[in-house]
Design a protein around this motif. Structure first.
Motif, PDB file in Angstrom:
ATOM      1  N   SER A  34      55.389  26.622  41.417  1.00  0.00           N
ATOM      2  CA  SER A  34      55.166  26.182  39.673  1.00  0.00           C
ATOM      3  C   SER A  34      54.277  27.388  39.458  1.00  0.00           C
ATOM      4  N   TYR A  35      53.003  27.321  39.622  1.00  0.00           N
ATOM      5  CA  TYR A  35      51.995  27.740  39.472  1.00  0.00           C
ATOM      6  C   TYR A  35      51.831  29.420  39.508  1.00  0.00           C
ATOM      7  N   CYS A  36      52.835  30.207  40.539  1.00  0.00           N
ATOM      8  CA  CYS A  36      53.211  31.287  40.273  1.00  0.00           C
ATOM      9  C   CYS A  36      54.269  31.446  39.392  1.00  0.00           C
ATOM     10  N   PHE A  37      55.018  30.476  39.765  1.00  0.00           N
ATOM     11  CA  PHE A  37      55.801  31.579  37.812  1.00  0.00           C
ATOM     12  C   PHE A  37      55.334  31.262  36.893  1.00  0.00           C
ATOM     13  N   THR A  38      54.329  30.618  36.942  1.00  0.00           N
ATOM     14  CA  THR A  38      53.586  30.670  35.358  1.00  0.00           C
ATOM     15  C   THR A  38      52.220  31.405  35.462  1.00  0.00           C
ATOM     16  N   SER A  39      52.167  32.392  36.566  1.00  0.00           N
ATOM     17  CA  SER A  39      50.701  33.259  36.673  1.00  0.00           C
ATOM     18  C   SER A  39      50.752  33.891  36.192  1.00  0.00           C
ATOM     19  N   PHE A  40      49.245  34.086  34.961  1.00  0.00           N
ATOM     20  CA  PHE A  40      48.553  34.742  34.281  1.00  0.00           C
ATOM     21  C   PHE A  40      47.766  35.657  34.419  1.00  0.00           C
ATOM     22  N   ALA A  41      46.241  35.330  35.182  1.00  0.00           N
ATOM     23  CA  ALA A  41      45.032  36.046  35.141  1.00  0.00           C
ATOM     24  C   ALA A  41      45.230  36.775  36.326  1.00  0.00           C
ATOM     25  N   VAL A  42      46.134  36.711  37.595  1.00  0.00           N
ATOM     26  CA  VAL A  42      45.880  37.195  38.482  1.00  0.00           C
ATOM     27  C   VAL A  42      47.100  38.454  38.342  1.00  0.00           C
ATOM     28  N   VAL A  43      48.219  38.119  37.197  1.00  0.00           N
ATOM     29  CA  VAL A  43      49.332  39.296  37.080  1.00  0.00           C
ATOM     30  C   VAL A  43      48.856  40.274  35.724  1.00  0.00           C
ATOM     31  N   LEU A  44      48.337  39.886  35.362  1.00  0.00           N
ATOM     32  CA  LEU A  44      47.450  40.344  33.770  1.00  0.00           C
ATOM     33  C   LEU A  44      46.834  40.821  34.510  1.00  0.00           C
ATOM     34  N   ILE A  45      45.261  40.957  35.502  1.00  0.00           N
ATOM     35  CA  ILE A  45      44.644  41.934  35.959  1.00  0.00           C
ATOM     36  C   ILE A  45      44.945  43.030  37.066  1.00  0.00           C
ATOM     37  N   LEU A  46      45.184  41.847  38.016  1.00  0.00           N
ATOM     38  CA  LEU A  46      45.389  42.992  39.484  1.00  0.00           C
ATOM     39  C   LEU A  46      46.334  43.498  39.343  1.00  0.00           C
ATOM     40  N   GLY A  47      47.724  43.203  38.982  1.00  0.00           N
ATOM     41  CA  GLY A  47      48.880  43.661  38.569  1.00  0.00           C
ATOM     42  C   GLY A  47      49.069  44.963  37.587  1.00  0.00           C
ATOM     43  N   GLY A  48      48.596  45.004  36.616  1.00  0.00           N
ATOM     44  CA  GLY A  48      48.007  45.976  35.241  1.00  0.00           C
ATOM     45  C   GLY A  48      49.811  45.322  34.503  1.00  0.00           C
ATOM     46  N   SER A  49      49.649  47.078  33.521  1.00  0.00           N
ATOM     47  CA  SER A  49      50.160  46.984  32.731  1.00  0.00           C
ATOM     48  C   SER A  49      52.082  47.125  32.531  1.00  0.00           C
ATOM     49  N   GLN A  50      52.015  47.579  33.898  1.00  0.00           N
ATOM     50  CA  GLN A  50      53.614  47.661  34.991  1.00  0.00           C
ATOM     51  C   GLN A  50      54.400  46.447  34.932  1.00  0.00           C
ATOM     52  N   TYR A  51      53.580  45.085  35.146  1.00  0.00           N
ATOM     53  CA  TYR A  51      54.281  43.846  35.978  1.00  0.00           C
ATOM     54  C   TYR A  51      53.856  43.191  34.819  1.00  0.00           C
ATOM     55  N   ALA A  52      54.851  41.728  34.515  1.00  0.00           N
ATOM     56  CA  ALA A  52      54.812  40.755  33.577  1.00  0.00           C
ATOM     57  C   ALA A  52      55.783  39.980  33.562  1.00  0.00           C
ATOM     58  N   THR A  53      54.754  38.521  34.038  1.00  0.00           N
ATOM     59  CA  THR A  53      55.437  37.568  34.377  1.00  0.00           C
ATOM     60  C   THR A  53      56.478  37.061  32.835  1.00  0.00           C
ATOM     61  N   LEU A  54      56.744  35.416  32.696  1.00  0.00           N
ATOM     62  CA  LEU A  54      56.367  35.198  31.735  1.00  0.00           C
ATOM     63  C   LEU A  54      55.666  34.591  30.460  1.00  0.00           C
ATOM     64  N   GLU A  55      55.063  34.098  31.343  1.00  0.00           N
ATOM     65  CA  GLU A  55      53.698  33.897  30.922  1.00  0.00           C
ATOM     66  C   GLU A  55      53.006  34.510  29.633  1.00  0.00           C
ATOM     67  N   VAL A  56      52.765  36.362  30.805  1.00  0.00           N
ATOM     68  CA  VAL A  56      52.080  37.198  30.650  1.00  0.00           C
ATOM     69  C   VAL A  56      52.949  38.040  29.540  1.00  0.00           C
ATOM     70  N   ALA A  57      54.326  38.028  29.630  1.00  0.00           N
ATOM     71  CA  ALA A  57      55.073  38.435  28.508  1.00  0.00           C
ATOM     72  C   ALA A  57      55.279  37.587  27.307  1.00  0.00           C
ATOM     73  N   ILE A  58      55.210  36.381  27.089  1.00  0.00           N
ATOM     74  CA  ILE A  58      54.582  35.259  25.789  1.00  0.00           C
ATOM     75  C   ILE A  58      53.180  35.965  25.346  1.00  0.00           C
ATOM     76  N   TYR A  59      51.898  36.000  26.116  1.00  0.00           N
ATOM     77  CA  TYR A  59      51.044  36.543  25.226  1.00  0.00           C
ATOM     78  C   TYR A  59      51.609  37.852  24.724  1.00  0.00           C
ATOM     79  N   MET A  60      51.931  38.576  25.418  1.00  0.00           N
ATOM     80  CA  MET A  60      52.221  40.308  25.200  1.00  0.00           C
ATOM     81  C   MET A  60      53.354  40.673  23.861  1.00  0.00           C
ATOM     82  N   TYR A  61      54.374  39.394  23.679  1.00  0.00           N
ATOM     83  CA  TYR A  61      55.011  39.874  22.789  1.00  0.00           C
ATOM     84  C   TYR A  61      54.344  39.039  21.192  1.00  0.00           C
ATOM     85  N   LEU A  62      53.609  38.152  21.961  1.00  0.00           N
ATOM     86  CA  LEU A  62      53.671  37.285  20.406  1.00  0.00           C
ATOM     87  C   LEU A  62      51.567  38.242  20.022  1.00  0.00           C
TER      88      LEU A  62
END
Length: 533
Positions: free
Chosen positions: A204-232
């Protein structure tokens, strides 16, 4: 009959408080949010290649991250359960990392450790290997999730192993089984519920991850949580954000419901703990501790030392706090810090009070599991990004700071109410009955008996909520990034605008504030508890 009527009234109080909490904080904003749109339109959005790609990546990284986190934490969990020494104590304190230490601060620690001019690359350059690119990759995301979530395995699986009856294990030894064979053939089958619980929570924590994906992964990666923020917030496409939020909520709710359903039907055996001396896992436990604490200490050290230029930058500290209005924040750093403290303290009071009322009123009643489990399950199924989206649309006239308080309360609520629920289960009801016989009323019992005796639990719940609220990132970024930035938003803004030293300093300051506050509250609760016995 009198006792039955009192229990019934208190049970209905618990149900009403739980209902109002769920309705006002969660159900109403989400109903308005998803009710204003066309479901078919949402579903059409989910069929687009970009959204399907985001969903696929979210699932893949969550599954791989869960597997790696469990594999990394299992040996440490075994050592923690079978030893009683300083190393096992350090492993126990390590399990607080995902619950107390802010996610964005841990990510900053990884930036200091693995960055182009970070500690690891400086070491590789020194020994002649050359600098490597560790960050902004899929591997960095998996590494961050393993670091942040493997302590969950240590805590849940380790406690389950520790509680296994020593008689069962000794009986296996009589048959000549080795420790490894005993573990896989006897101990692991007995702790399957704990294993599944840790896997579900980690996933559940990995599925809804935000800070780790947004900062460590970079703009080329996006989970659902990150994508919600980006599209909004970035792409101004709220219909896509709502579609992603809907699918994420349904998925997490179904996953959480499965976990709750399974846990409620299987119980673990509990007995005297078995203790081993020495063991081959000592070196593995030491390596795990190094893996977990190196990013933490790296982040703190990197807050006043520039690894690229090999010099200290104490001047940055002075400039950060002496400056007035910071352009990228629209306010001063001190205002940002005090805002985070104020909002987190209010949320801590709300979450603690609501959780206590529900747990206390529902104890020993037929509505106990409904009140606690229902509110906990629904709350844990709502991610900060989804909740922030709901508040923006449904409570658009509400000041952002009030919305953030509500969000922090919901996010921390599942942890706190389960803490109180466990405490109420072991509470001696005979004290309450004696007070009732003497004519004490409900409010008097709460004031003079329940609250004093449960003060350690209340202080712990308050500290947990405060820590979670101070470190909350995704909801704060959506709700307060423009008009009410918090300290986590300030860290992200400074990282994005290349103010790296200032971001590191704020990150370390956030960790120190959280740890010091938790320490003070827990010390006070212990002092109060000792004064009562």
């Amino acid at each position: 009959m009198g006792k039955s009527n009192i229990l019934m009234r208190h049970s209905f109080l618990a149900l009403w408080v739980a209902f109002l909490f769920l309705f006002l904080f969660i159900v109403l904003p989400l109903t308005i949010t998803f009710g204003i749109g066309d479901i078919e339109k949402f579903l059409d959005v989910l069929k687009t290649p970009s959204v399907l790609s985001i969903l696929k990546f979210t699932l893949i990284q969550a599954v791989l991250s869960t597997f790696l986190a469990f594999a990394a934490g299992l040996p440490a969990a075994y050592y923690y359960s079978r030893h009683n020494n300083s190393l096992s104590s350090l492993l126990y304190y390590t399990t607080y990392i995902p619950f107390f230490l802010p996610g964005i601060s841990m990510v900053v620690g990884f930036l200091v450790l693995l960055g182009r001019y970070g500690i690891l690359n400086n070491f590789l350059s020194l020994v002649g290997i050359g600098r490597k690119q560790f960050l902004y990759s899929f591997s960095a995301i998996l590494l961050g999730h393993t670091f942040y979530n493997s302590p969950i395995t240590v805590r849940i699986v380790g406690n389950a192993l520790k509680n296994l009856p020593a008689e069962i294990i000794e009986a296996g030894k009589v048959d000549g089984a080795s420790k490894i064979k005993l573990f896989w053939s006897l101990e692991m089958p007995l702790i399957v519920p704990a294993v599944l619980s840790s896997l579900i929570l980690t996933f559940s924590y990995c599925f809804t991850s935000f800070a780790v994906v947004l900062i460590l992964g970079g703009s080329q990666y996006a989970t659902l949580e990150v994508a919600i923020y980006m599209y909004l917030k970035l792409l101004a496409r709220p219909e896509v954000a709502m579609g992603l939020a809907l699918i994420q909520f349904l998925f997490i709710f179904a996953f959480g419901f499965f976990g709750t359903f399974f846990e409620s039907r299987i119980s673990l055996p509990i007995g005297n703990r078995i203790i081993y001396k020495g063991g081959l896992f000592s070196s593995v436990a030491l390596l795990y501790l190094l893996f977990e604490w190196l990013p933490v200490f790296s982040g703190v050290f990197g807050s006043f030392y520039d690894f690229r230029r090999s010099r200290f930058f104490f001047d940055k500290i002075v400039n950060l706090f002496s400056a007035g209005r910071v352009e990228i924040l629209g306010t001063s750093i001190l205002n940002t810090i005090f805002r985070s403290l104020r909002l987190s303290l209010i949320a801590a009071f709300l979450a603690t009070a609501i959780s206590f009322i529900i747990s206390w009123s529902a104890r020993n009643s037929k509505f106990e599991n409904i009140s606690v489990r229902l509110t906990s399950l629904i709350s844990i199924s709502i991610t900060p990004a989804i909740l922030a989206l709901g508040y923006i649309i449904a409570y658009r006239n509400l000041p952002p700071q009030m919305s953030m308080v509500l969000l922090y309360t919901v996010v921390s609520f599942p942890v706190v109410i389960n803490l109180f629920h466990a405490e109420m289960a072991s509470f001696d009801s005979a004290i309450i009955e004696a007070a009732r016989i003497d004519g004490a009323r409900f409010c008097q019992i709460l004031r003079y008996i329940a609250i004093p005796l449960l003060k350690p639990a209340i202080a712990t719940g308050f500290a947990i909520t405060f820590a979670i609220s101070m470190g909350e990132f995704s909801g704060s970024l959506i709700l307060g990034s423009d008009r009410a930035p918090t300290i986590t938003v300030a860290i992200y803004r400074m990282l994005s605008s290349k103010h790296v030293p200032e971001a590191r300093l704020l990150s370390s300051l956030l960790v120190i504030i959280v740890l010091v506050t938790i320490f003070i509250i827990n010390r006070l609760s212990i002092r109060v508890f000792r004064s009562k016995i």
